[in-house]
Design a protein around this motif. Structure first.
Motif, PDB file in Angstrom:
ATOM      1  N   PRO A 100       0.278   4.200  -4.568  1.00 44.82           N
ATOM      2  CA  PRO A 100       0.769   3.851  -6.186  1.00 44.82           C
ATOM      3  C   PRO A 100       2.225   3.374  -6.022  1.00 44.82           C
ATOM      4  CG  PRO A 100       0.335   6.059  -5.249  1.00 44.82           C
ATOM      5  CD  PRO A 100      -0.267   5.027  -4.344  1.00 44.82           C
ATOM      6  N   ALA A 101       2.351   2.530  -6.860  1.00 39.72           N
ATOM      7  CA  ALA A 101       3.873   2.057  -7.106  1.00 39.72           C
ATOM      8  C   ALA A 101       3.974   1.364  -8.355  1.00 39.72           C
ATOM      9  CB  ALA A 101       4.560   1.277  -5.966  1.00 39.72           C
ATOM     10  N   THR A 102       5.048   1.487  -8.949  1.00 37.57           N
ATOM     11  CA  THR A 102       5.246   0.470  -9.943  1.00 37.57           C
ATOM     12  C   THR A 102       6.602  -0.387  -9.882  1.00 37.57           C
ATOM     13  OG1 THR A 102       6.844   2.263 -11.040  1.00 37.57           O
ATOM     14  CG2 THR A 102       4.527   2.173 -11.680  1.00 37.57           C
ATOM     15  N   GLN A 103       7.166  -0.129  -8.624  1.00 33.39           N
ATOM     16  CA  GLN A 103       8.309  -0.975  -8.400  1.00 33.39           C
ATOM     17  C   GLN A 103       8.202  -1.163  -6.596  1.00 33.39           C
ATOM     18  OE1 GLN A 103      12.279   0.023  -9.817  1.00 33.39           O
ATOM     19  NE2 GLN A 103      13.123   0.190  -7.440  1.00 33.39           N
ATOM     20  N   ALA A 104       8.641  -2.451  -6.322  1.00 31.28           N
ATOM     21  CA  ALA A 104       8.860  -2.613  -4.936  1.00 31.28           C
ATOM     22  C   ALA A 104       9.742  -3.777  -4.612  1.00 31.28           C
ATOM     23  CB  ALA A 104       7.397  -3.519  -4.397  1.00 31.28           C
ATOM     24  N   THR A 105      10.176  -3.923  -3.262  1.00 27.16           N
ATOM     25  CA  THR A 105      11.211  -4.775  -2.875  1.00 27.16           C
ATOM     26  C   THR A 105      10.731  -6.153  -2.542  1.00 27.16           C
ATOM     27  OG1 THR A 105      12.684  -3.275  -2.107  1.00 27.16           O
ATOM     28  CG2 THR A 105      13.324  -5.320  -1.583  1.00 27.16           C
ATOM     29  N   LEU A 106      10.935  -7.232  -3.080  1.00 30.64           N
ATOM     30  CA  LEU A 106      10.673  -8.601  -2.885  1.00 30.64           C
ATOM     31  C   LEU A 106      10.991  -8.823  -1.409  1.00 30.64           C
ATOM     32  CD1 LEU A 106       9.125 -11.125  -3.856  1.00 30.64           C
ATOM     33  CD2 LEU A 106      11.459 -12.069  -4.524  1.00 30.64           C
ATOM     34  N   ALA A 107      10.041  -9.300  -0.505  1.00 29.92           N
ATOM     35  CA  ALA A 107      10.307  -9.627   0.760  1.00 29.92           C
ATOM     36  C   ALA A 107      10.209 -11.312   0.889  1.00 29.92           C
ATOM     37  CB  ALA A 107       9.462  -8.834   1.896  1.00 29.92           C
ATOM     38  N   ASP A 108      10.245 -11.860   1.958  1.00 28.56           N
ATOM     39  CA  ASP A 108      10.014 -13.397   2.253  1.00 28.56           C
ATOM     40  C   ASP A 108       8.544 -13.858   1.807  1.00 28.56           C
ATOM     41  OD1 ASP A 108      12.706 -13.286   3.073  1.00 28.56           O
ATOM     42  OD2 ASP A 108      12.262 -13.447   5.074  1.00 28.56           O
ATOM     43  N   ASN A 109       7.605 -12.769   2.287  1.00 29.38           N
ATOM     44  CA  ASN A 109       6.157 -13.240   2.068  1.00 29.38           C
ATOM     45  C   ASN A 109       5.586 -12.932   0.909  1.00 29.38           C
ATOM     46  OD1 ASN A 109       6.359 -10.663   2.834  1.00 29.38           O
ATOM     47  ND2 ASN A 109       4.823 -10.668   4.137  1.00 29.38           N
ATOM     48  N   GLY A 110       6.280 -12.536  -0.278  1.00 24.36           N
ATOM     49  CA  GLY A 110       5.889 -11.987  -1.413  1.00 24.36           C
ATOM     50  C   GLY A 110       5.707 -10.500  -1.248  1.00 24.36           C
ATOM     51  N   ILE A 111       4.761 -10.261  -2.499  1.00 23.86           N
ATOM     52  CA  ILE A 111       4.102  -8.873  -2.602  1.00 23.86           C
ATOM     53  C   ILE A 111       2.734  -8.701  -2.862  1.00 23.86           C
ATOM     54  CG2 ILE A 111       4.376  -6.760  -4.035  1.00 23.86           C
ATOM     55  CD1 ILE A 111       7.435  -7.223  -4.514  1.00 23.86           C
ATOM     56  N   ASP A 112       2.306  -8.038  -2.072  1.00 20.29           N
ATOM     57  CA  ASP A 112       0.687  -7.911  -2.338  1.00 20.29           C
ATOM     58  C   ASP A 112       0.658  -6.582  -3.008  1.00 20.29           C
ATOM     59  OD1 ASP A 112      -0.693 -10.356  -1.234  1.00 20.29           O
ATOM     60  OD2 ASP A 112       0.381  -9.532   0.698  1.00 20.29           O
ATOM     61  N   GLY A 113      -0.367  -6.502  -4.038  1.00 26.54           N
ATOM     62  CA  GLY A 113      -0.726  -5.406  -4.717  1.00 26.54           C
ATOM     63  C   GLY A 113      -2.232  -5.192  -5.175  1.00 26.54           C
ATOM     64  N   ALA A 114      -2.255  -4.277  -6.046  1.00 25.68           N
ATOM     65  CA  ALA A 114      -3.451  -4.257  -6.819  1.00 25.68           C
ATOM     66  C   ALA A 114      -3.461  -3.285  -7.989  1.00 25.68           C
ATOM     67  CB  ALA A 114      -4.587  -3.454  -5.974  1.00 25.68           C
ATOM     68  N   ALA A 127       2.557  -7.838 -15.614  1.00 28.35           N
ATOM     69  CA  ALA A 127       3.943  -8.230 -15.937  1.00 28.35           C
ATOM     70  C   ALA A 127       5.019  -7.923 -14.601  1.00 28.35           C
ATOM     71  CB  ALA A 127       4.394  -7.917 -17.121  1.00 28.35           C
ATOM     72  N   ILE A 128       5.849  -8.889 -14.328  1.00 29.67           N
ATOM     73  CA  ILE A 128       6.679  -8.364 -13.212  1.00 29.67           C
ATOM     74  C   ILE A 128       8.213  -8.815 -14.153  1.00 29.67           C
ATOM     75  CG2 ILE A 128       7.706  -9.115 -11.000  1.00 29.67           C
ATOM     76  CD1 ILE A 128       5.045 -10.352 -10.397  1.00 29.67           C
ATOM     77  N   ALA A 171       4.058  -3.890 -14.199  1.00 30.61           N
ATOM     78  CA  ALA A 171       3.457  -3.116 -15.336  1.00 30.61           C
ATOM     79  C   ALA A 171       1.797  -3.945 -15.627  1.00 30.61           C
ATOM     80  CB  ALA A 171       4.100  -3.012 -16.450  1.00 30.61           C
ATOM     81  N   ALA A 172       0.856  -3.299 -15.445  1.00 30.80           N
ATOM     82  CA  ALA A 172      -0.350  -4.037 -15.519  1.00 30.80           C
ATOM     83  C   ALA A 172      -1.144  -3.600 -16.742  1.00 30.80           C
ATOM     84  CB  ALA A 172      -1.394  -3.768 -14.424  1.00 30.80           C
ATOM     85  N   SER A 173      -1.783  -4.388 -17.576  1.00 33.00           N
ATOM     86  CA  SER A 173      -2.449  -3.826 -18.682  1.00 33.00           C
ATOM     87  C   SER A 173      -3.645  -4.563 -18.803  1.00 33.00           C
ATOM     88  CB  SER A 173      -1.634  -4.039 -19.976  1.00 33.00           C
ATOM     89  OG  SER A 173      -1.322  -5.551 -20.306  1.00 33.00           O
ATOM     90  N   ASN A 174      -4.591  -4.221 -20.057  1.00 29.28           N
ATOM     91  CA  ASN A 174      -5.809  -4.989 -20.432  1.00 29.28           C
ATOM     92  C   ASN A 174      -5.570  -4.876 -21.749  1.00 29.28           C
ATOM     93  OD1 ASN A 174      -8.375  -5.875 -20.953  1.00 29.28           O
ATOM     94  ND2 ASN A 174      -9.195  -3.725 -21.162  1.00 29.28           N
ATOM     95  N   GLY A 175      -5.124  -5.827 -22.773  1.00 32.50           N
ATOM     96  CA  GLY A 175      -4.803  -5.665 -24.026  1.00 32.50           C
ATOM     97  C   GLY A 175      -3.775  -4.619 -24.174  1.00 32.50           C
ATOM     98  N   GLY A 176      -4.040  -3.810 -24.969  1.00 31.90           N
ATOM     99  CA  GLY A 176      -3.006  -2.667 -25.197  1.00 31.90           C
ATOM    100  C   GLY A 176      -3.121  -1.415 -24.252  1.00 31.90           C
ATOM    101  N   ASN A 177      -4.097  -1.513 -23.353  1.00 33.47           N
ATOM    102  CA  ASN A 177      -4.216  -0.432 -22.298  1.00 33.47           C
ATOM    103  C   ASN A 177      -3.585  -0.671 -20.961  1.00 33.47           C
ATOM    104  OD1 ASN A 177      -6.094   0.624 -24.132  1.00 33.47           O
ATOM    105  ND2 ASN A 177      -7.568  -0.778 -23.372  1.00 33.47           N
ATOM    106  N   LYS A 178      -2.922   0.418 -20.623  1.00 33.11           N
ATOM    107  CA  LYS A 178      -2.063   0.348 -19.407  1.00 33.11           C
ATOM    108  C   LYS A 178      -2.681   0.584 -18.304  1.00 33.11           C
ATOM    109  CE  LYS A 178       2.631   1.382 -21.370  1.00 33.11           C
ATOM    110  NZ  LYS A 178       3.822   2.199 -21.260  1.00 33.11           N
ATOM    111  N   LEU A 179      -2.662  -0.064 -17.146  1.00 33.29           N
ATOM    112  CA  LEU A 179      -3.466   0.238 -16.091  1.00 33.29           C
ATOM    113  C   LEU A 179      -2.525   0.481 -14.627  1.00 33.29           C
ATOM    114  CD1 LEU A 179      -5.899  -2.897 -16.353  1.00 33.29           C
ATOM    115  CD2 LEU A 179      -6.209  -0.572 -17.052  1.00 33.29           C
TER     116      LEU A 179
END
Length: 216
Positions: A100-114, A127-128, A171-179
């Motif tokens: 679980p994370a809401t922040q990460a450091t951008l590396a050369d190969n980008g960032i993978d998440g879920a 939204a990034i 920050a992820a959302s579905n309409g007004g619902n945060k995920l």
């Protein structure tokens, strides 16, 4: 009545009773026996100490001693389990994990998440934002079934331009619902806070071992 030592019959029983209350801090079995001897010496000869009271004090001390021994055993067990947990967690070093994370450091190969999607939804967006709080990229994941919805950010903004290296928030959302958001990274090390074991994840930082969502 007061005896030759100036100690009343009632106060003669106080040394052990008071000391027993401090047993959890400092009273040892040897101290207890010394106090009992002094109690016998200080008692009023005309009012000897009640045998049942003495037995009660001994039972109280015995219970405190047993509690101390149990606490010591639990402490040793906890230390042993903590050591085993760290040793087992060391197998994760070099592995990719999803945490679980809401922040990460951008590396050369980008960032993978879920994104954790509790149930099927029609529109999931990520939204990034940069350190200034500006949204640099919005990823539209569209319709998603319940579960972990994967995403990859290649490090470009909405115009396709590469953004500077640094820390970015999600920050992820579905309409007004945060995920809830997760980020994957490689485990670089294992540590302990004394009571908890944590993993050091590249691009994320320290995360409790119990918080790992997946081992990739």
């Amino acid at each position: 009545m007061t005896d030759v030592n100036g100690v009343s019959g009632n106060s003669a029983t106080q040394p052990i009773a008071q000391a027993a209350g401090l047993a959890g801090q400092q009273l040892t079995q040897q101290d207890f026996l010394k106090l009992m001897i002094e109690q016998f010496r200080a008692q009023d000869p005309t009012k000897p100490m009640d045998t049942s009271q003495m037995v009660g004090q001994m039972a109280q001390f015995s219970q405190i001693t047993a509690t101390q021994q149990m606490q010591a055993s639990f402490s040793q067990l906890a230390t042993s389990l903590q050591g085993d947990q760290i040793l087992n967690a060391s197998n994760l070093i070099g592995r990719q994990v999803l945490v679980p994370a809401t922040q990460a450091t951008l590396a050369d190969n980008g960032i993978d998440g879920a994104i954790n999607v509790p149930s099927a939804v029609s529109d999931v967006r990520v939204a990034i934002t940069n350190a200034d709080g500006d949204v640099v990229r919005t990823i539209d994941l569209g319709k998603q079934a319940g579960g972990l919805a994967r995403f990859h950010w290649d490090g470009t903004d909405d115009d396709g331009k590469t953004v500077p290296a640094g820390d970015y928030s999600f920050a992820a959302s579905n309409g007004g619902n945060k995920l809830d958001t997760y980020v994957s990274g490689q485990v670089a090390g294992i540590g302990s806070t004394g009571s908890d074991t944590y993993v050091q994840v590249d691009g994320v930082g320290g995360v409790l071992l119990s918080q790992i969502a997946q081992i990739l």
